[in-house]
Design a protein around this motif. Sequence first.
Motif, mmCIF file in Angstrom:
data_model
loop_
_atom_site.group_PDB
_atom_site.id
_atom_site.type_symbol
_atom_site.label_atom_id
_atom_site.label_comp_id
_atom_site.label_asym_id
_atom_site.label_seq_id
_atom_site.Cartn_x
_atom_site.Cartn_y
_atom_site.Cartn_z
ATOM 1 N N ILE A 163 42.409 34.233 42.558
ATOM 2 C CA ILE A 163 42.990 33.066 41.764
ATOM 3 C C ILE A 163 42.383 32.259 40.816
ATOM 4 O O ILE A 163 42.356 32.259 39.417
ATOM 5 C CB ILE A 163 43.875 32.294 42.645
ATOM 6 N N ASP A 164 41.008 31.943 41.467
ATOM 7 C CA ASP A 164 40.179 31.138 40.585
ATOM 8 C C ASP A 164 39.219 32.171 39.969
ATOM 9 O O ASP A 164 38.131 31.281 39.081
ATOM 10 C CB ASP A 164 39.428 30.166 41.578
ATOM 11 N N ASN A 165 39.503 33.286 39.917
ATOM 12 C CA ASN A 165 38.297 34.170 39.228
ATOM 13 C C ASN A 165 36.788 33.827 39.580
ATOM 14 O O ASN A 165 36.006 33.825 38.523
ATOM 15 C CB ASN A 165 38.365 34.105 37.595
ATOM 16 N N ASN A 166 36.524 33.471 40.636
ATOM 17 C CA ASN A 166 35.155 33.368 41.058
ATOM 18 C C ASN A 166 34.639 34.519 41.032
ATOM 19 O O ASN A 166 35.006 35.351 41.229
ATOM 20 C CB ASN A 166 35.299 32.790 42.399
ATOM 21 N N HIS A 167 33.286 34.578 40.472
ATOM 22 C CA HIS A 167 32.168 35.681 40.617
ATOM 23 C C HIS A 167 32.863 36.865 39.893
ATOM 24 O O HIS A 167 32.734 38.114 40.161
ATOM 25 C CB HIS A 167 31.979 36.169 42.074
ATOM 26 N N ASN A 168 33.587 36.467 38.806
ATOM 27 C CA ASN A 168 34.335 37.571 37.799
ATOM 28 C C ASN A 168 35.071 38.432 38.751
ATOM 29 O O ASN A 168 35.331 39.718 38.469
ATOM 30 C CB ASN A 168 32.858 38.295 37.377
ATOM 31 N N LEU A 169 35.774 38.080 39.701
ATOM 32 C CA LEU A 169 36.471 38.850 40.335
ATOM 33 C C LEU A 169 37.739 39.533 39.969
ATOM 34 O O LEU A 169 38.236 40.601 40.116
ATOM 35 C CB LEU A 169 36.853 38.270 41.952
ATOM 36 N N GLN A 170 38.166 38.825 38.709
ATOM 37 C CA GLN A 170 39.750 39.437 38.136
ATOM 38 C C GLN A 170 39.003 40.769 37.473
ATOM 39 O O GLN A 170 39.741 41.598 37.633
ATOM 40 C CB GLN A 170 40.166 38.413 37.376
ATOM 41 N N GLN A 171 38.122 40.572 36.721
ATOM 42 C CA GLN A 171 37.434 41.717 36.128
ATOM 43 C C GLN A 171 37.113 42.888 37.218
ATOM 44 O O GLN A 171 37.413 44.170 36.966
ATOM 45 C CB GLN A 171 36.328 41.562 35.289
ATOM 46 N N ILE A 172 36.509 42.387 38.340
ATOM 47 C CA ILE A 172 36.169 43.564 39.257
ATOM 48 C C ILE A 172 37.479 44.344 39.874
ATOM 49 O O ILE A 172 37.693 45.423 39.968
ATOM 50 C CB ILE A 172 35.595 43.012 40.475
ATOM 51 N N ALA A 173 38.611 43.317 40.195
ATOM 52 C CA ALA A 173 39.843 43.791 40.461
ATOM 53 C C ALA A 173 40.360 44.879 39.563
ATOM 54 O O ALA A 173 40.938 46.047 39.789
ATOM 55 C CB ALA A 173 41.028 42.658 40.729
ATOM 56 N N ARG A 174 40.166 44.597 38.084
ATOM 57 C CA ARG A 174 40.700 45.304 37.131
ATOM 58 C C ARG A 174 39.957 46.801 36.929
ATOM 59 O O ARG A 174 40.470 47.827 36.533
ATOM 60 C CB ARG A 174 40.591 44.607 35.729
ATOM 61 N N GLN A 175 38.606 46.783 37.380
ATOM 62 C CA GLN A 175 37.910 47.784 37.365
ATOM 63 C C GLN A 175 38.271 48.943 38.607
ATOM 64 O O GLN A 175 37.974 49.975 38.586
ATOM 65 C CB GLN A 175 36.552 47.565 37.392
ATOM 66 N N SER A 176 38.970 48.352 39.606
ATOM 67 C CA SER A 176 39.407 49.119 40.736
ATOM 68 C C SER A 176 40.687 49.960 40.441
ATOM 69 O O SER A 176 41.169 49.502 39.439
ATOM 70 C CB SER A 176 39.320 48.241 41.927
ATOM 71 N N ARG A 177 41.269 50.454 41.481
ATOM 72 C CA ARG A 177 42.537 50.865 41.405
ATOM 73 C C ARG A 177 43.766 49.873 41.666
ATOM 74 O O ARG A 177 44.827 50.142 41.452
ATOM 75 C CB ARG A 177 42.983 52.155 42.121
ATOM 76 N N GLY A 178 43.142 48.756 41.919
ATOM 77 C CA GLY A 178 44.042 47.555 42.557
ATOM 78 C C GLY A 178 43.489 46.844 43.373
ATOM 79 O O GLY A 178 42.878 47.339 44.404
ATOM 80 N N PRO A 179 43.647 45.322 43.292
ATOM 81 C CA PRO A 179 43.443 44.518 44.457
ATOM 82 C C PRO A 179 44.398 44.582 45.623
ATOM 83 O O PRO A 179 45.771 44.691 45.243
ATOM 84 C CB PRO A 179 43.358 43.156 43.849
ATOM 85 N N ARG A 180 43.990 44.267 46.717
ATOM 86 C CA ARG A 180 44.999 43.927 47.967
ATOM 87 C C ARG A 180 44.366 42.710 48.662
ATOM 88 O O ARG A 180 43.133 42.367 48.624
ATOM 89 C CB ARG A 180 44.868 45.179 48.937
ATOM 90 N N MET A 181 45.379 42.277 49.072
ATOM 91 C CA MET A 181 45.169 40.758 49.869
ATOM 92 C C MET A 181 45.680 40.819 51.424
ATOM 93 O O MET A 181 47.040 40.975 51.266
ATOM 94 C CB MET A 181 45.738 39.687 49.157
ATOM 95 N N TYR A 182 45.152 40.694 52.354
ATOM 96 C CA TYR A 182 45.912 40.897 53.524
ATOM 97 C C TYR A 182 45.865 39.555 54.517
ATOM 98 O O TYR A 182 46.717 39.374 55.490
ATOM 99 C CB TYR A 182 45.310 42.045 54.607
ATOM 100 N N GLY A 183 44.860 38.418 53.973
ATOM 101 C CA GLY A 183 44.761 37.298 54.919
ATOM 102 C C GLY A 183 44.212 37.398 56.152
ATOM 103 O O GLY A 183 44.483 36.448 56.972
ATOM 104 N N SER A 184 43.424 38.238 56.638
ATOM 105 C CA SER A 184 42.766 38.262 57.776
ATOM 106 C C SER A 184 41.354 39.151 57.607
ATOM 107 O O SER A 184 41.471 40.268 57.295
ATOM 108 C CB SER A 184 43.398 39.057 58.944
#
Length: 255
Positions: A163-184
């Motif tokens: 959410i905060d796009n720390n460490h360019n993570l939104q771009q990293i997510a875009r380059q993948s097939r998709g981000p996932r979030m499980y909370g554990s």
Amino acid sequence: MENIAQIDQKIQALMWQMRKETLVKMQQPFSIDEKSGRKDLVTTIDKSNEQTIISKIRELDPTAQILGEEGFGDQVNQINGRVWLIDPLDGTMNFVMQQNNFAIMISLYEDGIGVVGYIMDVMNQKLYHGGTNGVFINDQQIEAPANLHLKDALIGISGPLLIDNNHNLQQIARQSRGPRMYGSAGIEFAKVLTGELVGYVSYLRPWDFAAGKILAQALNLQVKTIDGGPLSMLSSNVVLVATERASKEIVTLAN
Ligand code: IPD
Ligand code: CA
Ligand code: CA
Ligand code: CA
């Protein structure tokens, strides 16, 4: 202390016992408190699980240090000698809100080197465990996941960092097939072990990543800080676990 094979059998049995006890305790009333705020919960089950695990480990290995999230262990200031790390309920928010997607984690380090790690996925009845002698899900040994590139797979990223796009993570997510979030962290490490995720990035404390790190490294996965450096076992880190290929790609994009 008994030898490591005997200890390992007893900790596996303890993990199954903790699973059973947790399932029973979930059906009874328990209380929930906020720690640092409304997004950081602790229940009486986190605490009682930690107390049970610590008393068993004290019996098995009386001279070791024990670092537990809820503070019933020792004040651990150095990683020398044998240190047990305990996360008595990982994904407490999921436990409270979903009654699913949470884990119990234990690991043993000796002089900073991982010996054995255990991640119990309580609701799926799966114990991920092992070390340099192999990694198992229950009694089944698993192979190292394929060394996939970021672009060919799904990536686990913690909600706050994405959410905060720390460490360019939104771009990293875009380059993948998709981000996932499980909370554990435990569940997400497990998904990297089996290749469901190519990697996972999260801001974690030692008990969140200690067990997963041992299992991941035993399967040729890279476990580093997001800068590509070594993890501190006594403080928080932005942790990256990933295949060798994806790890290089993510570190480059993040820095
Ligand atoms: C938390 C979970 C979560 C991660 C947090 C951890 P807890 O552990 O693993 O996925 O994003 O950083 O603190 O507190 O539920 O054991
Ligand atoms: Ca917690
Ligand atoms: Ca945790
Ligand atoms: Ca916890």
